[in-house]
Design a protein around this motif. Structure first.
Motif, PDB file in Angstrom:
ATOM      1  N   PHE A  11       9.361  -1.215  -6.980  1.00  0.00           N
ATOM      2  CA  PHE A  11       9.520  -1.843  -8.283  1.00  0.00           C
ATOM      3  C   PHE A  11       8.213  -1.815  -9.062  1.00  0.00           C
ATOM      4  N   VAL A  12       8.315  -1.580 -10.359  1.00  0.00           N
ATOM      5  CA  VAL A  12       7.148  -1.621 -11.242  1.00  0.00           C
ATOM      6  C   VAL A  12       7.303  -2.716 -12.292  1.00  0.00           C
ATOM      7  N   ALA A  13       8.419  -2.718 -13.005  1.00  0.00           N
ATOM      8  CA  ALA A  13       8.578  -3.664 -14.115  1.00  0.00           C
ATOM      9  C   ALA A  13      10.053  -3.790 -14.458  1.00  0.00           C
ATOM     10  N   VAL A  14      10.364  -4.877 -15.144  1.00  0.00           N
ATOM     11  CA  VAL A  14      11.710  -5.063 -15.670  1.00  0.00           C
ATOM     12  C   VAL A  14      11.613  -5.769 -17.011  1.00  0.00           C
ATOM     13  N   SER A  15      12.527  -5.463 -17.913  1.00  0.00           N
ATOM     14  CA  SER A  15      12.579  -6.148 -19.195  1.00  0.00           C
ATOM     15  C   SER A  15      14.018  -6.535 -19.490  1.00  0.00           C
ATOM     16  N   TRP A  16      14.166  -7.645 -20.184  1.00  0.00           N
ATOM     17  CA  TRP A  16      15.483  -8.099 -20.609  1.00  0.00           C
ATOM     18  C   TRP A  16      15.601  -7.977 -22.114  1.00  0.00           C
ATOM     19  N   ASN A  17      16.812  -7.991 -22.627  1.00  0.00           N
ATOM     20  CA  ASN A  17      16.969  -7.809 -24.068  1.00  0.00           C
ATOM     21  C   ASN A  17      16.406  -8.971 -24.857  1.00  0.00           C
ATOM     22  N   SER A  18      16.066 -10.066 -24.173  1.00  0.00           N
ATOM     23  CA  SER A  18      15.399 -11.186 -24.837  1.00  0.00           C
ATOM     24  C   SER A  18      13.931 -10.878 -25.129  1.00  0.00           C
ATOM     25  N   GLY A  19      13.405  -9.836 -24.483  1.00  0.00           N
ATOM     26  CA  GLY A  19      11.998  -9.511 -24.624  1.00  0.00           C
ATOM     27  C   GLY A  19      11.161  -9.956 -23.434  1.00  0.00           C
ATOM     28  N   THR A  20      11.739 -10.753 -22.583  1.00  0.00           N
ATOM     29  CA  THR A  20      11.043 -11.197 -21.374  1.00  0.00           C
ATOM     30  C   THR A  20      10.806 -10.010 -20.445  1.00  0.00           C
ATOM     31  N   THR A  21       9.622  -9.959 -19.870  1.00  0.00           N
ATOM     32  CA  THR A  21       9.294  -8.893 -18.921  1.00  0.00           C
ATOM     33  C   THR A  21       8.674  -9.484 -17.654  1.00  0.00           C
ATOM     34  N   TYR A  22       8.724  -8.681 -16.616  1.00  0.00           N
ATOM     35  CA  TYR A  22       8.121  -9.074 -15.343  1.00  0.00           C
ATOM     36  C   TYR A  22       7.588  -7.807 -14.685  1.00  0.00           C
ATOM     37  N   LEU A  23       6.345  -7.848 -14.201  1.00  0.00           N
ATOM     38  CA  LEU A  23       5.699  -6.669 -13.627  1.00  0.00           C
ATOM     39  C   LEU A  23       5.156  -6.968 -12.230  1.00  0.00           C
ATOM     40  N   ARG A  24       5.041  -5.934 -11.435  1.00  0.00           N
ATOM     41  CA  ARG A  24       4.418  -6.123 -10.123  1.00  0.00           C
ATOM     42  C   ARG A  24       2.942  -6.414 -10.312  1.00  0.00           C
ATOM     43  N   ASP A  25       2.378  -7.125  -9.367  1.00  0.00           N
ATOM     44  CA  ASP A  25       1.002  -7.605  -9.521  1.00  0.00           C
ATOM     45  C   ASP A  25      -0.003  -6.480  -9.743  1.00  0.00           C
ATOM     46  N   SER A  26       0.181  -5.354  -9.057  1.00  0.00           N
ATOM     47  CA  SER A  26      -0.828  -4.299  -9.120  1.00  0.00           C
ATOM     48  C   SER A  26      -0.904  -3.601 -10.475  1.00  0.00           C
ATOM     49  N   VAL A  27       0.061  -3.828 -11.352  1.00  0.00           N
ATOM     50  CA  VAL A  27       0.024  -3.194 -12.664  1.00  0.00           C
ATOM     51  C   VAL A  27      -0.130  -4.205 -13.795  1.00  0.00           C
ATOM     52  N   LYS A  28      -0.138  -5.479 -13.460  1.00  0.00           N
ATOM     53  CA  LYS A  28      -0.307  -6.497 -14.500  1.00  0.00           C
ATOM     54  C   LYS A  28      -1.660  -6.310 -15.180  1.00  0.00           C
ATOM     55  N   GLY A  29      -1.657  -6.419 -16.488  1.00  0.00           N
ATOM     56  CA  GLY A  29      -2.875  -6.214 -17.252  1.00  0.00           C
ATOM     57  C   GLY A  29      -3.118  -4.760 -17.622  1.00  0.00           C
ATOM     58  N   ARG A  30      -2.367  -3.842 -16.990  1.00  0.00           N
ATOM     59  CA  ARG A  30      -2.512  -2.414 -17.301  1.00  0.00           C
ATOM     60  C   ARG A  30      -1.224  -1.818 -17.871  1.00  0.00           C
ATOM     61  N   PHE A  31      -0.086  -2.236 -17.352  1.00  0.00           N
ATOM     62  CA  PHE A  31       1.195  -1.709 -17.810  1.00  0.00           C
ATOM     63  C   PHE A  31       1.924  -2.768 -18.644  1.00  0.00           C
ATOM     64  N   ALA A  32       2.790  -2.300 -19.508  1.00  0.00           N
ATOM     65  CA  ALA A  32       3.630  -3.207 -20.288  1.00  0.00           C
ATOM     66  C   ALA A  32       5.005  -2.576 -20.471  1.00  0.00           C
ATOM     67  N   ALA A  33       6.028  -3.375 -20.221  1.00  0.00           N
ATOM     68  CA  ALA A  33       7.411  -2.926 -20.430  1.00  0.00           C
ATOM     69  C   ALA A  33       7.907  -3.482 -21.751  1.00  0.00           C
ATOM     70  N   SER A  34       8.615  -2.667 -22.492  1.00  0.00           N
ATOM     71  CA  SER A  34       9.150  -3.114 -23.769  1.00  0.00           C
ATOM     72  C   SER A  34      10.430  -2.350 -24.055  1.00  0.00           C
ATOM     73  N   ARG A  35      11.081  -2.707 -25.122  1.00  0.00           N
ATOM     74  CA  ARG A  35      12.302  -2.014 -25.505  1.00  0.00           C
ATOM     75  C   ARG A  35      12.496  -2.116 -27.002  1.00  0.00           C
ATOM     76  N   ASP A  36      13.133  -1.102 -27.553  1.00  0.00           N
ATOM     77  CA  ASP A  36      13.515  -1.085 -28.959  1.00  0.00           C
ATOM     78  C   ASP A  36      15.035  -0.965 -28.985  1.00  0.00           C
ATOM     79  N   ASN A  37      15.695  -2.075 -29.173  1.00  0.00           N
ATOM     80  CA  ASN A  37      17.154  -2.070 -29.109  1.00  0.00           C
ATOM     81  C   ASN A  37      17.774  -1.297 -30.274  1.00  0.00           C
ATOM     82  N   THR A  38      17.052  -1.167 -31.366  1.00  0.00           N
ATOM     83  CA  THR A  38      17.580  -0.393 -32.498  1.00  0.00           C
ATOM     84  C   THR A  38      17.629   1.101 -32.149  1.00  0.00           C
ATOM     85  N   LYS A  39      16.783   1.505 -31.211  1.00  0.00           N
ATOM     86  CA  LYS A  39      16.747   2.895 -30.773  1.00  0.00           C
ATOM     87  C   LYS A  39      17.378   3.082 -29.401  1.00  0.00           C
TER      88      LYS A  39
END
Length: 123
Positions: free
Chosen positions: A47-75
């Motif tokens: 696992f690396v990361a997960v995002s919900w349509n609310s915008g909430t995200t959760y990442l594994r510890d080793s990538v926190k501060g370096r990776f970011a999960a996001s989404r564009d629901n319009t696209k």
């Protein structure tokens, strides 16, 4: 069945950045939780990361501060922004969608998958 399509992988030097994208051609997946996983040669998919349509995200510890999960629901697209990449980040990266079990860090909790995109970080 929904087939996800990843893009954006490549070769980058340590310290560099990449942005991965994940789309579902012809399908709307904005209501699903969307996960990112990676698999290095000889290792289990992790696992690396997960995002919900609310915008909430959760990442594994080793990538926190370096990776970011996001989404564009319009696209209808999810993203994984990866900064300060390290050689140990080298892996095939997969996106997944639609949680069907409660453990969001387990690959078998997700119903839909892409075929992966290679990320290689050179030292």
């Amino acid at each position: 069945q929904v087939q996800l399509v990843e893009s954006g992988g490549g070769l980058v030097q340590a310290g560099g950045s990449l942005r991965l994208s994940c789309e579902a051609p012809g399908r709307t997946i904005s209501s699903y939780a969307a996960g990112w996983f990676r698999q290095a040669p000889g290792k289990a998919r992790e696992f690396v990361a997960v995002s919900w349509n609310s915008g909430t995200t959760y990442l594994r510890d080793s990538v926190k501060g370096r990776f970011a999960a996001s989404r564009d629901n319009t696209k209808n697209t999810m993203y994984l922004q990866m900064n300060s990449l390290k050689p140990e980040d080298t892996a095939v990266y997969y996106c997944a969608a639609r949680l069907r079990k409660s453990d969001l860090e387990r690959p078998d909790s997700y119903e839909y998958w892409g075929s992966g995109t290679q990320v290689t970080v050179s030292s």
